[in-house]
Enzyme design. Structure first.
Site, PDB file in Angstrom:
ATOM      1  N   GLN A  73      -9.803 -11.038  -2.472  1.00  0.00           N
ATOM      2  CA  GLN A  73      -8.846 -10.919  -1.361  1.00  0.00           C
ATOM      3  C   GLN A  73      -8.874  -9.472  -0.878  1.00  0.00           C
ATOM      4  O   GLN A  73      -8.641  -8.548  -1.668  1.00  0.00           O
ATOM      5  CB  GLN A  73      -7.448 -11.275  -1.887  1.00  0.00           C
ATOM      6  CG  GLN A  73      -6.336 -11.159  -0.886  1.00  0.00           C
ATOM      7  CD  GLN A  73      -4.969 -11.113  -1.576  1.00  0.00           C
ATOM      8  OE1 GLN A  73      -4.864 -10.683  -2.727  1.00  0.00           O
ATOM      9  NE2 GLN A  73      -3.936 -11.536  -0.896  1.00  0.00           N
ATOM     10  N   TYR A 130      -6.965  -7.478   1.489  1.00  0.00           N
ATOM     11  CA  TYR A 130      -5.816  -7.268   2.372  1.00  0.00           C
ATOM     12  C   TYR A 130      -5.364  -5.800   2.341  1.00  0.00           C
ATOM     13  O   TYR A 130      -5.264  -5.141   3.364  1.00  0.00           O
ATOM     14  CB  TYR A 130      -4.634  -8.155   1.951  1.00  0.00           C
ATOM     15  CG  TYR A 130      -4.761  -9.622   2.325  1.00  0.00           C
ATOM     16  CD1 TYR A 130      -5.950 -10.159   2.807  1.00  0.00           C
ATOM     17  CD2 TYR A 130      -3.673 -10.481   2.196  1.00  0.00           C
ATOM     18  CE1 TYR A 130      -6.056 -11.501   3.137  1.00  0.00           C
ATOM     19  CE2 TYR A 130      -3.760 -11.828   2.540  1.00  0.00           C
ATOM     20  CZ  TYR A 130      -4.959 -12.331   3.003  1.00  0.00           C
ATOM     21  OH  TYR A 130      -5.053 -13.664   3.333  1.00  0.00           O
ATOM     22  N   SER A 131      -5.089  -5.264   1.129  1.00  0.00           N
ATOM     23  CA  SER A 131      -4.459  -3.937   1.020  1.00  0.00           C
ATOM     24  C   SER A 131      -5.401  -2.820   1.466  1.00  0.00           C
ATOM     25  O   SER A 131      -6.611  -2.900   1.298  1.00  0.00           O
ATOM     26  CB  SER A 131      -4.048  -3.661  -0.430  1.00  0.00           C
ATOM     27  OG  SER A 131      -3.210  -4.680  -0.895  1.00  0.00           O
ATOM     28  N   SER A 176      -8.888  -7.140  -6.424  1.00  0.00           N
ATOM     29  CA  SER A 176      -9.174  -7.683  -7.755  1.00  0.00           C
ATOM     30  C   SER A 176     -10.495  -8.434  -7.748  1.00  0.00           C
ATOM     31  O   SER A 176     -10.763  -9.232  -6.839  1.00  0.00           O
ATOM     32  CB  SER A 176      -8.077  -8.660  -8.178  1.00  0.00           C
ATOM     33  OG  SER A 176      -6.821  -8.037  -8.159  1.00  0.00           O
ATOM     34  N   GLU A 188       0.057 -16.754  -3.714  1.00  0.00           N
ATOM     35  CA  GLU A 188      -0.081 -15.652  -4.681  1.00  0.00           C
ATOM     36  C   GLU A 188       1.249 -15.368  -5.387  1.00  0.00           C
ATOM     37  O   GLU A 188       1.285 -15.066  -6.570  1.00  0.00           O
ATOM     38  CB  GLU A 188      -0.569 -14.392  -3.937  1.00  0.00           C
ATOM     39  CG  GLU A 188      -0.796 -13.203  -4.853  1.00  0.00           C
ATOM     40  CD  GLU A 188      -1.436 -12.018  -4.142  1.00  0.00           C
ATOM     41  OE1 GLU A 188      -1.433 -12.000  -2.898  1.00  0.00           O
ATOM     42  OE2 GLU A 188      -1.926 -11.120  -4.842  1.00  0.00           O
ATOM     43  N   GLU A 227      10.418  -4.729  -5.329  1.00  0.00           N
ATOM     44  CA  GLU A 227      11.326  -4.473  -4.196  1.00  0.00           C
ATOM     45  C   GLU A 227      11.021  -5.453  -3.057  1.00  0.00           C
ATOM     46  O   GLU A 227      11.927  -5.989  -2.416  1.00  0.00           O
ATOM     47  CB  GLU A 227      11.170  -3.031  -3.692  1.00  0.00           C
ATOM     48  CG  GLU A 227      11.716  -1.955  -4.628  1.00  0.00           C
ATOM     49  CD  GLU A 227      10.782  -1.659  -5.797  1.00  0.00           C
ATOM     50  OE1 GLU A 227       9.611  -2.091  -5.769  1.00  0.00           O
ATOM     51  OE2 GLU A 227      11.230  -1.009  -6.759  1.00  0.00           O
TER      52      GLU A 227
HETATM   53  C1  LIG Z   1      -2.810  -5.700 -10.528  1.00  0.00           C
HETATM   54  C2  LIG Z   1      -2.954  -5.622  -9.035  1.00  0.00           C
HETATM   55  C3  LIG Z   1      -3.831  -6.463  -8.375  1.00  0.00           C
HETATM   56  C4  LIG Z   1      -3.973  -6.361  -6.982  1.00  0.00           C
HETATM   57  N1  LIG Z   1      -4.890  -7.183  -6.358  1.00  0.00           N
HETATM   58  C5  LIG Z   1      -5.073  -7.081  -5.018  1.00  0.00           C
HETATM   59  C6  LIG Z   1      -6.068  -7.869  -4.349  1.00  0.00           C
HETATM   60  O1  LIG Z   1      -6.801  -8.633  -4.975  1.00  0.00           O
HETATM   61  N2  LIG Z   1      -6.220  -7.723  -3.007  1.00  0.00           N
HETATM   62  C7  LIG Z   1      -5.435  -6.878  -2.262  1.00  0.00           C
HETATM   63  O2  LIG Z   1      -5.591  -6.852  -1.044  1.00  0.00           O
HETATM   64  N3  LIG Z   1      -4.487  -6.102  -2.864  1.00  0.00           N
HETATM   65  C8  LIG Z   1      -4.296  -6.179  -4.223  1.00  0.00           C
HETATM   66  N4  LIG Z   1      -3.350  -5.378  -4.854  1.00  0.00           N
HETATM   67  C9  LIG Z   1      -2.574  -4.430  -4.054  1.00  0.00           C
HETATM   68  C10 LIG Z   1      -1.108  -4.805  -3.936  1.00  0.00           C
HETATM   69  O3  LIG Z   1      -0.937  -5.924  -3.087  1.00  0.00           O
HETATM   70  C11 LIG Z   1      -0.351  -3.577  -3.409  1.00  0.00           C
HETATM   71  O4  LIG Z   1      -0.478  -2.556  -4.380  1.00  0.00           O
HETATM   72  C12 LIG Z   1       1.111  -3.863  -3.191  1.00  0.00           C
HETATM   73  O5  LIG Z   1       1.277  -4.745  -2.111  1.00  0.00           O
HETATM   74  C13 LIG Z   1       1.929  -2.575  -2.936  1.00  0.00           C
HETATM   75  O6  LIG Z   1       1.326  -1.814  -1.933  1.00  0.00           O
HETATM   76  P1  LIG Z   1       1.074  -0.235  -2.147  1.00  0.00           P
HETATM   77  O7  LIG Z   1       0.389  -0.073  -3.469  1.00  0.00           O
HETATM   78  O8  LIG Z   1       0.376   0.249  -0.932  1.00  0.00           O
HETATM   79  O9  LIG Z   1       2.509   0.398  -2.287  1.00  0.00           O
HETATM   80  P2  LIG Z   1       3.494   0.785  -1.070  1.00  0.00           P
HETATM   81  O10 LIG Z   1       3.571  -0.351  -0.114  1.00  0.00           O
HETATM   82  O11 LIG Z   1       3.092   2.096  -0.531  1.00  0.00           O
HETATM   83  O12 LIG Z   1       4.883   0.896  -1.824  1.00  0.00           O
HETATM   84  C14 LIG Z   1       5.263   2.095  -2.542  1.00  0.00           C
HETATM   85  C15 LIG Z   1       6.683   1.891  -3.068  1.00  0.00           C
HETATM   86  O13 LIG Z   1       7.592   1.711  -1.960  1.00  0.00           O
HETATM   87  C16 LIG Z   1       8.327   0.513  -2.114  1.00  0.00           C
HETATM   88  N5  LIG Z   1       8.534  -0.129  -0.817  1.00  0.00           N
HETATM   89  C17 LIG Z   1       7.628  -0.259   0.178  1.00  0.00           C
HETATM   90  N6  LIG Z   1       8.162  -0.917   1.228  1.00  0.00           N
HETATM   91  C18 LIG Z   1       9.438  -1.223   0.880  1.00  0.00           C
HETATM   92  C19 LIG Z   1      10.504  -1.918   1.536  1.00  0.00           C
HETATM   93  N7  LIG Z   1      10.354  -2.441   2.770  1.00  0.00           N
HETATM   94  N8  LIG Z   1      11.684  -2.059   0.883  1.00  0.00           N
HETATM   95  C20 LIG Z   1      11.839  -1.540  -0.382  1.00  0.00           C
HETATM   96  N9  LIG Z   1      10.864  -0.861  -1.048  1.00  0.00           N
HETATM   97  C21 LIG Z   1       9.673  -0.716  -0.423  1.00  0.00           C
HETATM   98  C22 LIG Z   1       7.454  -0.376  -2.986  1.00  0.00           C
HETATM   99  O14 LIG Z   1       8.217  -1.351  -3.682  1.00  0.00           O
HETATM  100  C23 LIG Z   1       6.837   0.636  -3.933  1.00  0.00           C
HETATM  101  O15 LIG Z   1       7.708   0.923  -4.988  1.00  0.00           O
HETATM  102  C24 LIG Z   1      -3.210  -5.442  -6.247  1.00  0.00           C
HETATM  103  C25 LIG Z   1      -2.323  -4.577  -6.918  1.00  0.00           C
HETATM  104  C26 LIG Z   1      -2.209  -4.654  -8.291  1.00  0.00           C
HETATM  105  C27 LIG Z   1      -1.283  -3.693  -8.989  1.00  0.00           C
END
Ligand SMILES: Cc1cc2nc3c(=O)[nH]c(=O)nc-3n(C[C@H](O)[C@H](O)[C@H](O)COP(=O)(O)OP(=O)(O)OC[C@H]3O[C@@H](n4cnc5c(N)ncnc54)[C@H](O)[C@@H]3O)c2cc1C
Length: 388
Positions: A133, A135-136, A168, A249, A372
């Protein structure tokens, strides 16, 4: 595991017996995951075992219990799917290799794919085609409206350039489900594409995690050509498609993980039997053991309450509760093995197993949406609270 009554009564009991009988005959001893080992190993011998297990599941017709039969599934409901995963976990089966294909890509293509796109479903089921996937991005995780990977129109298709992160199993993937920006705006300017991970311009770089694993990768895309036939839904409808993927998911894909957490809570309880551990630690362990059992019960409750398009609160709650409980079990285990009397009683190998899972557990409060964000989802989608 505690026994639980589910809707479906004797039919479900017969189904459970059928699964147990099949697992007893078909799960080879050398594929069983020992206690305190990650059932989702991303590389080496662990990954090879997961591939083998997926092939066995496929041959037996168990690779996708909840997919419709016309797409190669078993045509059963989500309750049966959850029961199947619970039985696999109790039998110490690994997770099949193509988790993203089976639990997210397949259901998304069944719902939104063109007539031709489901052609890849048999390969997803057999594990011959691995999926990831995409996306991020570095500045777009919780808020996918910030995606900057650009898809520009070219003859017969699209040219995609940008950077994805935290993907992942991308290092072993043949294909990826990608969200890219095809028009200005936020969520309404996104399109979902199916890309060939071996195409020119795709550069996959594994990332070493603190646990030592290389579970996820950065993916760089440099003018990657994607034909029109590989757009899922309409151009600009990427967010609608992604909502389906993300819902799977955050709900059904997590059921598979409950088993490992319940198992770890059992192992923690067994650890406490080895010595006179201080009362407060024993209390925490007892509470966590109960919380771990509640994960599966909450998921079953959610499943039994599905009546319409709206997913019940319990399905979102189990996701939030799973990340928290899983982390709390390993936090406590580290406290327990760091103090007398267990400090000297736990072997270096056992200590390494607990440490590794402890280091990985923080990530599972983030992956698939942080805690969150799960709370925000509960507030808006289930409780219908107005945004502030
Ligand atoms: C084990 C693992 C597997 C993953 N696998 C994949 C994958 O296969 N494909 C893929 O695309 N991505 C994947 N990810 C990425 C994952 O989807 C993102 O890490 C996640 O969505 C958080 O985004 P970020 O790391 O950019 O944090 P940010 O979005 O920058 O968030 C930082 C902090 O701010 C808080 N925050 C942000 N917005 C808000 C809000 N509106 N209200 C309250 N708090 C908020 C968050 O909770 C967090 O504490 C994976 C991540 C992990 C840890």
């Amino acid at each position: 595991m505690l026994p639980v009554e589910l809707p479906g009564g004797s039919q479900l009991t017969a189904f459970r017996t059928e699964i147990r009988d099949w697992l007893a005959l078909n799960l080879p001893a050398d594929l069983k995951v020992p206690p305190l080992r990650d059932p989702t190993g991303a590389s080496g011998a662990e990954f090879t075992k997961r591939l083998r297990w997926q092939s066995i599941l496929h041959t037996g017709g168990w690779a996708a219990v909840h997919w419709p039969t016309e797409y190669g599934g078993r045509g059963a409901g989500l309750v049966e799917h959850a029961v199947f995963l619970a039985e696999c976990a109790e039998a110490h089966a690994p997770e099949p290799a193509n988790v993203i294909g089976l639990s997210m890509v397949g259901p998304t293509l069944i719902e939104h794919g063109t007539k031709a796109q489901p052609a890849c479903l048999p390969l997803i089921l057999s594990g011959e085609q691995m999926w990831c996937q995409l996306y991020s991005e570095p500045d777009a995780g919780s808020d996918l409206g910030m995606i900057r990977t650009a898809a520009t129109r070219v003859n017969g298709g699209w040219s995609v350039s940008g950077q994805k992160i935290w993907c992942s199993w991308a290092a072993v993937a043949d294909r990826g489900m990608l969200l890219a920006r095809s028009a200005p705006g936020r969520l309404d300017g996104l399109t979902c594409f199916l890309i060939d991970m071996h195409a020119p311009g795709v550069d996959v770089r594994p990332m070493r995690q603190i646990s030592g694993d290389e579970h996820f990768c950065e993916v760089f895309l440099d003018e990657v050509y994607v034909p029109d036939s590989q757009v899922v839904g309409e151009p600009g409808a990427g967010w609608t498609v992604a909502t389906t993927t993300l819902t799977h998911e955050r709900t059904t894909a997590i059921f598979a993980r409950h088993g490992a957490t319940i198992d770890a809570a059992d192992q923690l309880a067994a650890l406490l039997e080895r010595g006179p551990v201080p009362e407060p630690l024993r209390d925490r362990a007892a509470r966590l053991w109960s919380d771990a059992q509640l994960l599966r019960l909450t998921a079953y409750r959610g499943l039994s309450e599905i009546r319409s398009d709206n997913l019940p609160a319990a399905l979102f709650i189990q996701r939030l509760a799973w990340g928290r409980t899983n982390k709390a079990v390993f936090d406590l285990a580290i406290d327990v093995i760091s103090e007398p009397p267990l400090l000297d009683q736990v072997s270096p190998d056992e200590r390494a197993d607990w440490n590794k899972l402890f280091l990985a557990s923080q990530g599972w409060t983030i992956g698939g949406g942080t805690s969150e964000i799960q709370r925000n989802m509960l507030a808006s989608r289930v409780l219908r609270m107005a945004r502030s």
